[in-house]
Design an enzyme around this catalytic site. Structure first.
Site, PDB file in Angstrom:
ATOM      1  N   TYR A  48       7.823  11.276  -0.625  1.00  0.00           N
ATOM      2  CA  TYR A  48       7.750   9.895  -1.144  1.00  0.00           C
ATOM      3  C   TYR A  48       9.143   9.274  -1.236  1.00  0.00           C
ATOM      4  O   TYR A  48       9.350   8.118  -0.843  1.00  0.00           O
ATOM      5  CB  TYR A  48       7.077   9.951  -2.519  1.00  0.00           C
ATOM      6  CG  TYR A  48       6.802   8.635  -3.185  1.00  0.00           C
ATOM      7  CD1 TYR A  48       5.688   7.870  -2.850  1.00  0.00           C
ATOM      8  CD2 TYR A  48       7.633   8.163  -4.205  1.00  0.00           C
ATOM      9  CE1 TYR A  48       5.415   6.669  -3.500  1.00  0.00           C
ATOM     10  CE2 TYR A  48       7.368   6.967  -4.857  1.00  0.00           C
ATOM     11  CZ  TYR A  48       6.258   6.220  -4.506  1.00  0.00           C
ATOM     12  OH  TYR A  48       6.002   5.041  -5.157  1.00  0.00           O
ATOM     13  N   PRO A  89      10.108  -0.953  -7.957  1.00  0.00           N
ATOM     14  CA  PRO A  89       9.579  -0.829  -9.318  1.00  0.00           C
ATOM     15  C   PRO A  89       9.948   0.530  -9.903  1.00  0.00           C
ATOM     16  O   PRO A  89      10.078   1.515  -9.186  1.00  0.00           O
ATOM     17  CB  PRO A  89       8.059  -0.906  -9.126  1.00  0.00           C
ATOM     18  CG  PRO A  89       7.832  -1.386  -7.729  1.00  0.00           C
ATOM     19  CD  PRO A  89       9.032  -0.957  -6.952  1.00  0.00           C
ATOM     20  N   ALA A  94       0.847  -1.212   0.000  1.00  0.00           N
ATOM     21  CA  ALA A  94       0.000   0.000   0.000  1.00  0.00           C
ATOM     22  C   ALA A  94       0.872   1.247   0.000  1.00  0.00           C
ATOM     23  O   ALA A  94       1.864   1.327   0.726  1.00  0.00           O
ATOM     24  CB  ALA A  94      -0.911   0.004   1.228  1.00  0.00           C
ATOM     25  N   GLN A 111      13.488  12.011  -6.380  1.00  0.00           N
ATOM     26  CA  GLN A 111      12.712  12.557  -7.499  1.00  0.00           C
ATOM     27  C   GLN A 111      12.174  13.936  -7.125  1.00  0.00           C
ATOM     28  O   GLN A 111      11.571  14.103  -6.061  1.00  0.00           O
ATOM     29  CB  GLN A 111      11.543  11.618  -7.838  1.00  0.00           C
ATOM     30  CG  GLN A 111      10.607  12.134  -8.912  1.00  0.00           C
ATOM     31  CD  GLN A 111      11.312  12.400 -10.240  1.00  0.00           C
ATOM     32  OE1 GLN A 111      12.174  11.628 -10.671  1.00  0.00           O
ATOM     33  NE2 GLN A 111      10.987  13.515 -10.884  1.00  0.00           N
ATOM     34  N   MET A 112      12.434  14.875  -7.998  1.00  0.00           N
ATOM     35  CA  MET A 112      11.911  16.221  -7.824  1.00  0.00           C
ATOM     36  C   MET A 112      10.401  16.171  -7.590  1.00  0.00           C
ATOM     37  O   MET A 112       9.696  15.432  -8.281  1.00  0.00           O
ATOM     38  CB  MET A 112      12.208  17.006  -9.105  1.00  0.00           C
ATOM     39  CG  MET A 112      12.016  18.474  -8.990  1.00  0.00           C
ATOM     40  SD  MET A 112      12.115  19.222 -10.604  1.00  0.00           S
ATOM     41  CE  MET A 112      13.833  19.460 -10.762  1.00  0.00           C
TER      42      MET A 112
HETATM   43  N1  LIG Z   1       2.796   2.682 -10.040  1.00  0.00           N
HETATM   44  C1  LIG Z   1       4.095   2.895 -10.061  1.00  0.00           C
HETATM   45  O1  LIG Z   1       4.672   3.312 -11.064  1.00  0.00           O
HETATM   46  C2  LIG Z   1       4.933   2.593  -8.865  1.00  0.00           C
HETATM   47  C3  LIG Z   1       6.309   2.713  -8.999  1.00  0.00           C
HETATM   48  C4  LIG Z   1       7.119   2.429  -7.918  1.00  0.00           C
HETATM   49  C5  LIG Z   1       6.544   2.032  -6.724  1.00  0.00           C
HETATM   50  N2  LIG Z   1       5.205   1.930  -6.621  1.00  0.00           N
HETATM   51  C6  LIG Z   1       4.663   1.518  -5.340  1.00  0.00           C
HETATM   52  O2  LIG Z   1       3.871   0.365  -5.545  1.00  0.00           O
HETATM   53  C7  LIG Z   1       2.816   0.340  -4.586  1.00  0.00           C
HETATM   54  C8  LIG Z   1       1.489   0.189  -5.319  1.00  0.00           C
HETATM   55  O3  LIG Z   1       1.331   1.287  -6.205  1.00  0.00           O
HETATM   56  P1  LIG Z   1       0.128   1.344  -7.267  1.00  0.00           P
HETATM   57  O4  LIG Z   1       0.637   2.153  -8.396  1.00  0.00           O
HETATM   58  O5  LIG Z   1      -0.414   0.004  -7.524  1.00  0.00           O
HETATM   59  O6  LIG Z   1      -0.923   2.237  -6.441  1.00  0.00           O
HETATM   60  P2  LIG Z   1      -2.484   2.402  -6.651  1.00  0.00           P
HETATM   61  O7  LIG Z   1      -2.924   1.898  -7.979  1.00  0.00           O
HETATM   62  O8  LIG Z   1      -2.765   3.828  -6.294  1.00  0.00           O
HETATM   63  O9  LIG Z   1      -3.102   1.440  -5.521  1.00  0.00           O
HETATM   64  C9  LIG Z   1      -2.777   1.688  -4.195  1.00  0.00           C
HETATM   65  C10 LIG Z   1      -3.372   0.645  -3.292  1.00  0.00           C
HETATM   66  O10 LIG Z   1      -2.973   0.969  -1.939  1.00  0.00           O
HETATM   67  C11 LIG Z   1      -4.123   1.090  -1.126  1.00  0.00           C
HETATM   68  N3  LIG Z   1      -3.928   2.086  -0.074  1.00  0.00           N
HETATM   69  C12 LIG Z   1      -3.577   3.377  -0.203  1.00  0.00           C
HETATM   70  N4  LIG Z   1      -3.520   3.968   1.012  1.00  0.00           N
HETATM   71  C13 LIG Z   1      -3.873   3.009   1.927  1.00  0.00           C
HETATM   72  C14 LIG Z   1      -4.024   2.989   3.320  1.00  0.00           C
HETATM   73  N5  LIG Z   1      -3.783   4.077   4.074  1.00  0.00           N
HETATM   74  N6  LIG Z   1      -4.382   1.834   3.904  1.00  0.00           N
HETATM   75  C15 LIG Z   1      -4.619   0.713   3.179  1.00  0.00           C
HETATM   76  N7  LIG Z   1      -4.483   0.676   1.842  1.00  0.00           N
HETATM   77  C16 LIG Z   1      -4.123   1.813   1.214  1.00  0.00           C
HETATM   78  C17 LIG Z   1      -5.235   1.466  -2.069  1.00  0.00           C
HETATM   79  O11 LIG Z   1      -6.477   1.181  -1.489  1.00  0.00           O
HETATM   80  P3  LIG Z   1      -7.830   1.874  -2.057  1.00  0.00           P
HETATM   81  O12 LIG Z   1      -8.134   1.157  -3.337  1.00  0.00           O
HETATM   82  O13 LIG Z   1      -8.833   1.628  -0.984  1.00  0.00           O
HETATM   83  O14 LIG Z   1      -7.527   3.310  -2.277  1.00  0.00           O
HETATM   84  C18 LIG Z   1      -4.888   0.633  -3.294  1.00  0.00           C
HETATM   85  O15 LIG Z   1      -5.353  -0.690  -3.115  1.00  0.00           O
HETATM   86  C19 LIG Z   1       2.943   1.628  -3.784  1.00  0.00           C
HETATM   87  O16 LIG Z   1       3.660   1.394  -2.598  1.00  0.00           O
HETATM   88  C20 LIG Z   1       3.741   2.519  -4.690  1.00  0.00           C
HETATM   89  O17 LIG Z   1       4.427   3.511  -3.975  1.00  0.00           O
HETATM   90  C21 LIG Z   1       4.375   2.214  -7.667  1.00  0.00           C
END
Ligand SMILES: NC(=O)c1ccc[n+]([C@@H]2O[C@H](COP(=O)([O-])OP(=O)(O)OC[C@H]3O[C@@H](n4cnc5c(N)ncnc54)[C@H](OP(=O)(O)O)[C@@H]3O)[C@@H](O)[C@H]2O)c1
Length: 241
Positions: free
Chosen positions: A147, A177, A83, A141-142
């Site tokens: 984060y 990632p 999350a 990251q700027m």
């Molecule tokens: N996408 C990228 O390019 C990328 C790159 C590097 C790292 N990441 C990391 O990968 C992880 C997943 O990213 P994503 O892109 O899949 O994000 P996402 O599509 O925004 O999904 C986020 C998920 O986290 C849940 N969440 C957010 N805040 C929460 C809280 N306080 N308590 C419980 N659940 C919570 C959301 O629940 P709800 O559905 O209820 O909102 C959702 O299921 C994150 O840690 C992110 O920082 C992502």
């Protein structure tokens, strides 16, 4: 016997792909989410994976949520701390709320989730903890000082807990990632994505959530038993360390 796996933020984006992949690998999976009931119910209906709503930034909520999962599925063997949120802005405009929301959701959640399960894992002499960090925790990251700080903190946490847990059969690893095509990245303006981000990725595209999920399945498996405290970088060549 099937391992029990908990995936935070497991109903959307990368977390949903991880939950599905762990389920396909034979685990009994529980998917946590924070507030989007509609997405969670849709995910549950499509996958049959049970969903559990609580806020990972709150310790008591995590302890209670994990207790419920353990009562329904059994002791947690695999924990994927996925999350996460962004609250992007330049530091000179950042509010204390934008700072603390990101630190608490992305980093303090690791304490909140690991602390209730670690003693059981130590007693049972088995555990797999996988923390989803980010390329932006590695390189900075700027617009993401909050984060980047949280994601870099995850890497330090991973290494320290890995050292403490190694003798108990518990591995603790992180995945960084790069840019993955989820709603989090869709929040980035399209022109910024096309002009500034994709040209920096040597493979020339965003990653797929399933490409991260496959890394998690490996790090959660018995096959990865000699890998702990490591950071697996999956970013299409964007940043090599
Ligand atoms: N996408 C990228 O390019 C990328 C790159 C590097 C790292 N990441 C990391 O990968 C992880 C997943 O990213 P994503 O892109 O899949 O994000 P996402 O599509 O925004 O999904 C986020 C998920 O986290 C849940 N969440 C957010 N805040 C929460 C809280 N306080 N308590 C419980 N659940 C919570 C959301 O629940 P709800 O559905 O209820 O909102 C959702 O299921 C994150 O840690 C992110 O920082 C992502």
């Amino acid at each position: 016997m099937a391992r029990v796996a908990v995936v935070t933020g497991g109903t959307r984006g990368i977390g949903a792909a991880i939950a599905k992949a762990l389920s396909a690998a034979g685990c009994k999976v529980a998917a946590n989410y924070g507030g989007n009931d509609e997405a969670a119910q849709k995910f549950k209906a499509a996958t049959g994976i049970p969903v559990f709503k609580w806020d990972v930034s709150a310790y008591e909520a995590c302890a209670a949520g994990l207790k419920k999962i353990e009562a329904e599925l059994g002791p947690v063997d695999i924990l994927v701390n996925n999350a996460g949120i962004t609250r992007d802005t330049m530091f000179h405009r950042m509010t204390p709320e934008q700072w603390t929301q990101v630190i608490n959701t992305n980093l303090s959640s690791l304490f909140n989730m690991c602390r209730p399960v670690i003693e059981g894992m130590r007693q049972r002499k088995f555990g797999r903890i996988v923390n989803i960090s980010s390329v932006n925790g590695q390189k900075g990251q700027m617009g993401q000082s909050n984060y980047s700080a949280a994601k870099a903190g995850e890497l330090g946490f991973t290494k320290a807990l890995a050292q403490e847990s190694a003798k108990s059969g518990i591995t603790v690893n992180a995945i960084c990632p790069g840019y993955i095509g989820t709603e989090m990245v869709q929040a980035v303006p399209k022109d910024v994505l096309e002009k500034n981000i994709i040209p920096q990725i040597p493979v020339g595209r965003l990653g797929e959530p399933e490409e991260i999920a496959r890394c998690v399945v490996f790090l959660a498996s018995d096959d990865s038993s000699f890998i702990t405290g490591s950071t697996l970088t999956a970013n299409g060549g964007q940043y090599m360390i």
